[in-house]
Design a protein around this motif. Structure first.
Motif, PDB file in Angstrom:
ATOM      1  N   ALA A  51       0.929  -1.268  -0.039  1.00  0.00           N
ATOM      2  CA  ALA A  51       0.038   0.029  -0.067  1.00  0.00           C
ATOM      3  C   ALA A  51       1.022   1.311  -0.067  1.00  0.00           C
ATOM      4  CB  ALA A  51      -0.907  -0.064   1.182  1.00  0.00           C
ATOM      5  N   THR A  52       0.645   1.973  -0.988  1.00  0.00           N
ATOM      6  CA  THR A  52       1.575   3.274  -1.061  1.00  0.00           C
ATOM      7  C   THR A  52       0.735   4.413  -2.085  1.00  0.00           C
ATOM      8  OG1 THR A  52       3.765   4.190  -1.748  1.00  0.00           O
ATOM      9  CG2 THR A  52       2.735   2.322  -3.060  1.00  0.00           C
ATOM     10  N   ASP A  53       1.020   5.582  -1.796  1.00  0.00           N
ATOM     11  CA  ASP A  53       0.732   6.825  -2.329  1.00  0.00           C
ATOM     12  C   ASP A  53       1.840   7.250  -3.452  1.00  0.00           C
ATOM     13  OD1 ASP A  53       2.310   7.994  -0.562  1.00  0.00           O
ATOM     14  OD2 ASP A  53       0.575   9.243  -0.044  1.00  0.00           O
ATOM     15  N   GLN A  54       2.782   6.557  -3.434  1.00  0.00           N
ATOM     16  CA  GLN A  54       4.053   6.917  -4.169  1.00  0.00           C
ATOM     17  C   GLN A  54       4.224   6.248  -5.635  1.00  0.00           C
ATOM     18  OE1 GLN A  54       5.963   9.163  -2.711  1.00  0.00           O
ATOM     19  NE2 GLN A  54       4.251   9.105  -1.451  1.00  0.00           N
ATOM     20  N   SER A  55       3.253   6.062  -6.347  1.00  0.00           N
ATOM     21  CA  SER A  55       3.289   5.612  -7.832  1.00  0.00           C
ATOM     22  C   SER A  55       3.251   6.650  -8.663  1.00  0.00           C
ATOM     23  CB  SER A  55       1.996   4.624  -7.884  1.00  0.00           C
ATOM     24  OG  SER A  55       0.743   5.201  -7.905  1.00  0.00           O
ATOM     25  N   ALA A  56       3.063   7.766  -8.451  1.00  0.00           N
ATOM     26  CA  ALA A  56       2.882   8.914  -9.447  1.00  0.00           C
ATOM     27  C   ALA A  56       3.671   9.959  -9.142  1.00  0.00           C
ATOM     28  CB  ALA A  56       1.586   9.576  -9.394  1.00  0.00           C
ATOM     29  N   HIS A  57       4.862  10.151  -9.794  1.00  0.00           N
ATOM     30  CA  HIS A  57       5.945  11.155  -9.501  1.00  0.00           C
ATOM     31  C   HIS A  57       6.420  11.745 -10.850  1.00  0.00           C
ATOM     32  CE1 HIS A  57       6.267  10.795  -5.361  1.00  0.00           C
ATOM     33  NE2 HIS A  57       6.628   9.431  -5.344  1.00  0.00           N
ATOM     34  N   ASP A  58       5.441  11.645 -11.890  1.00  0.00           N
ATOM     35  CA  ASP A  58       6.014  12.378 -12.995  1.00  0.00           C
ATOM     36  C   ASP A  58       4.732  12.608 -13.859  1.00  0.00           C
ATOM     37  OD1 ASP A  58       8.887  13.375 -14.207  1.00  0.00           O
ATOM     38  OD2 ASP A  58       7.513  12.795 -15.935  1.00  0.00           O
ATOM     39  N   GLY A  60       2.258  11.923 -16.518  1.00  0.00           N
ATOM     40  CA  GLY A  60       1.758  10.728 -17.059  1.00  0.00           C
ATOM     41  C   GLY A  60       1.617   9.907 -16.237  1.00  0.00           C
ATOM     42  N   ALA A  61       2.122   9.704 -15.077  1.00  0.00           N
ATOM     43  CA  ALA A  61       2.077   8.749 -14.139  1.00  0.00           C
ATOM     44  C   ALA A  61       0.576   8.355 -13.534  1.00  0.00           C
ATOM     45  CB  ALA A  61       3.054   8.967 -12.904  1.00  0.00           C
ATOM     46  N   LYS A  62       0.512   7.024 -13.349  1.00  0.00           N
ATOM     47  CA  LYS A  62      -0.904   6.669 -12.740  1.00  0.00           C
ATOM     48  C   LYS A  62      -0.919   6.601 -11.465  1.00  0.00           C
ATOM     49  CE  LYS A  62      -1.876   4.154 -17.235  1.00  0.00           C
ATOM     50  NZ  LYS A  62      -2.412   2.604 -17.701  1.00  0.00           N
ATOM     51  N   LEU A  63      -1.760   7.337 -10.660  1.00  0.00           N
ATOM     52  CA  LEU A  63      -1.607   7.104  -9.079  1.00  0.00           C
ATOM     53  C   LEU A  63      -2.576   5.881  -8.741  1.00  0.00           C
ATOM     54  CD1 LEU A  63      -1.104   8.272  -6.609  1.00  0.00           C
ATOM     55  CD2 LEU A  63      -2.956   9.827  -6.602  1.00  0.00           C
ATOM     56  N   THR A  64      -2.150   4.976  -7.894  1.00  0.00           N
ATOM     57  CA  THR A  64      -2.847   3.937  -7.581  1.00  0.00           C
ATOM     58  C   THR A  64      -2.509   3.711  -6.054  1.00  0.00           C
ATOM     59  OG1 THR A  64      -0.755   2.540  -8.303  1.00  0.00           O
ATOM     60  CG2 THR A  64      -2.391   2.627  -9.945  1.00  0.00           C
ATOM     61  N   ALA A  65      -3.179   2.902  -5.582  1.00  0.00           N
ATOM     62  CA  ALA A  65      -3.296   2.409  -4.180  1.00  0.00           C
ATOM     63  C   ALA A  65      -2.190   1.701  -3.638  1.00  0.00           C
ATOM     64  CB  ALA A  65      -4.742   2.411  -3.790  1.00  0.00           C
ATOM     65  N   PRO A 108       6.939  -4.787 -11.739  1.00  0.00           N
ATOM     66  CA  PRO A 108       7.310  -4.482 -10.232  1.00  0.00           C
ATOM     67  C   PRO A 108       8.715  -3.874 -10.027  1.00  0.00           C
ATOM     68  CG  PRO A 108       6.471  -6.928 -10.764  1.00  0.00           C
ATOM     69  CD  PRO A 108       6.810  -6.111 -12.148  1.00  0.00           C
ATOM     70  N   SER A 109       8.801  -3.103  -9.065  1.00  0.00           N
ATOM     71  CA  SER A 109       9.843  -2.388  -8.668  1.00  0.00           C
ATOM     72  C   SER A 109      10.801  -3.470  -8.097  1.00  0.00           C
ATOM     73  CB  SER A 109       9.664  -1.284  -7.794  1.00  0.00           C
ATOM     74  OG  SER A 109       9.035  -0.194  -8.143  1.00  0.00           O
ATOM     75  N   ILE A 110      12.128  -3.366  -8.636  1.00  0.00           N
ATOM     76  CA  ILE A 110      13.217  -4.377  -7.962  1.00  0.00           C
ATOM     77  C   ILE A 110      13.583  -4.245  -6.601  1.00  0.00           C
ATOM     78  CG2 ILE A 110      15.248  -5.285  -8.616  1.00  0.00           C
ATOM     79  CD1 ILE A 110      15.013  -4.587 -11.209  1.00  0.00           C
ATOM     80  N   LEU A 111      13.801  -2.827  -6.206  1.00  0.00           N
ATOM     81  CA  LEU A 111      14.107  -2.565  -5.112  1.00  0.00           C
ATOM     82  C   LEU A 111      13.229  -1.309  -4.548  1.00  0.00           C
ATOM     83  CD1 LEU A 111      16.199  -3.112  -2.714  1.00  0.00           C
ATOM     84  CD2 LEU A 111      17.792  -1.282  -3.875  1.00  0.00           C
ATOM     85  N   TRP A 112      12.744  -1.469  -3.421  1.00  0.00           N
ATOM     86  CA  TRP A 112      11.789  -0.228  -2.980  1.00  0.00           C
ATOM     87  C   TRP A 112      12.342  -0.117  -1.407  1.00  0.00           C
ATOM     88  CZ3 TRP A 112       7.508   1.759  -5.265  1.00  0.00           C
ATOM     89  CH2 TRP A 112       7.154   2.770  -4.788  1.00  0.00           C
ATOM     90  N   CYS A 113      12.908   1.121  -1.181  1.00  0.00           N
ATOM     91  CA  CYS A 113      13.482   1.379   0.235  1.00  0.00           C
ATOM     92  C   CYS A 113      12.667   2.755   0.694  1.00  0.00           C
ATOM     93  CB  CYS A 113      15.101   1.700   0.082  1.00  0.00           C
ATOM     94  SG  CYS A 113      16.035   0.525  -0.493  1.00  0.00           S
ATOM     95  N   ASP A 114      12.108   2.353   1.919  1.00  0.00           N
ATOM     96  CA  ASP A 114      11.326   3.794   2.319  1.00  0.00           C
ATOM     97  C   ASP A 114      11.353   3.996   3.731  1.00  0.00           C
ATOM     98  OD1 ASP A 114       9.468   5.503   2.394  1.00  0.00           O
ATOM     99  OD2 ASP A 114       7.738   4.339   2.391  1.00  0.00           O
TER     100      ASP A 114
END
Length: 359
Positions: A51-58, A60-65, A108-114
């Motif tokens: 669960a994240t709100d970090q999919s849209a950072h440019d 044309g990006a699609k904001l997903t839950a 799928p993102s290979i590496l996700w560090c938060d």
């Protein structure tokens, strides 16, 4: 304490993702300070959604839950993710993220560090498997119909995408303009022989000649293969990206970044690394030092730095003001939210900093 990934899986496994995730879980449970990968290519296939709100950072990006990821590091502190190097000092550890072969797709993102303060990542390479790009030499032309012989080592299959196509001289010098952009040609390659692909489009007529090299991508969505988010004191060293399906890397709301030898460059006969940007710095702050940075073969910016800038409209009181945020979309929020630091500038000179209490 160091957790060794090879105690949980090995590059010879058909899918290393679950084993690496078990190693990550143990590193967190045991309070380890490092997760270390041995040399080799680790296929990462099975993903899971976070669960994240970090999919849209440019644009044309699609904001997903949610976002599909392969490896997740969340809420680690004073931690190192490391691989090994070869005799030339290049990363000998390669994380190969799955490619579903779906056209124009989010992967799928290979590496996700938060939220990992004091995080160090070093001696790792990233790629898609199969690679999201391919390249070939033009064998024949018939009006808008082009047949190419796919170069050795590059993917070749029926139905390959035609996104962000570019052309090169036989000695690999790019020729402008591009043959296609993000949306592609509106058609796909057809397999017509042994490592021979054919595509037909009016857009190709007169733009290429026999002997030219061409590159193409499976898609060109706004996606982030490696994500670093909300990290205080991020240290990156000796990282390589050989192939990516979108943006190769993003740092979001990170404070103080030091990066050395972060390289984006294709391997072998590939001509392109990614259909989008290499590394995006978004809403980052503090001291940012980047050295020996190299980018080759990305469709758009090698590096871009984006932030939100507020312009003071009116002072409302001793501790409040009315501002306008230029060029900010509906998802605007200040970096870090309440308690973050805001700098005040006259022209290009910072004349003071205050701490945000609410907005």
């Amino acid at each position: 304490m160091t957790i060794f990934v090879n105690d949980y899986t090995s590059p010879s496994a058909p899918d290393c993702a679950d084993g690496v995730r078990r190693a990550i879980a143990d590193a967190k449970r045991l309070g380890a300070s490092e997760l270390h990968f041995g040399a080799g290519t680790y296929p990462l296939i099975s993903s899971f959604d976070i669960a994240t709100d970090q999919s849209a950072h440019d644009a044309g990006a699609k904001l997903t839950a949610t976002k599909a990821v392969l490896l997740l590091f969340e809420d680690f502190r004073d931690f190192t993710i490391s691989g090994e190097t070869d005799e030339n000092g290049e990363p000998a550890t390669v994380l190969a993220g799955t490619n579903t072969l779906e056209l124009h797709s989010i992967q799928p993102s290979i590496l996700w560090c938060d939220n990992c303060p004091n995080l160090t990542v070093k001696n790792l390479a990233f790629t898609r498997a199969p690679e999201f790009a391919s390249a070939g030499r033009v064998e024949s032309l018939d009006g808008g119909k082009m047949t190419v012989r796919v170069l050795d080592g590059c993917p070749c299959y029926d139905g390959m995408g035609t996104h962000c196509m570019n052309r090169f001289t036989p000695d690999r010098q790019m020729i402008y303009e591009s043959l296609s952009y993000g949306p592609g040609l509106g058609t796909t390659f057809k397999l017509v022989g042994d490592r021979l692909l054919s595509v037909e489009s009016d857009n190709l007529a007169g733009k290429v000649k026999v002997g030219d090299l061409v590159s193409w991508h499976q898609g060109a969505q706004t996606d982030f293969q490696v994500y670093f988010g909300r990290i205080e004191n991020l240290r990156l060293s000796n990282l390589r990206t050989y192939n990516s399906n979108g943006f190769a890397m993003i740092a979001f709301e990170c404070h103080d970044i030091k990066a050395d030898r972060v390289v984006f460059k294709p391997r072998g006969n590939q001509l392109f690394t990614a259909p989008r940007d290499a590394w995006k710095l978004h809403k980052c702050s503090g001291h940012i030092e980047i050295s020996r940075f190299y980018v080759e073969g990305v469709r758009m910016d090698g590096q871009n730095v984006h932030n939100n800038y507020m312009f003071v409209l009116k002072k409302l009181g001793d501790s409040s003001m009315l501002v306008t945020a230029e060029n900010a979309r509906n998802d605007f929020r200040t970096s870090g939210g309440p308690d973050s630091r805001i700098g005040f500038y006259v022209d290009e000179k910072c004349v003071g900093k205050l701490t945000l209490k609410s907005y």
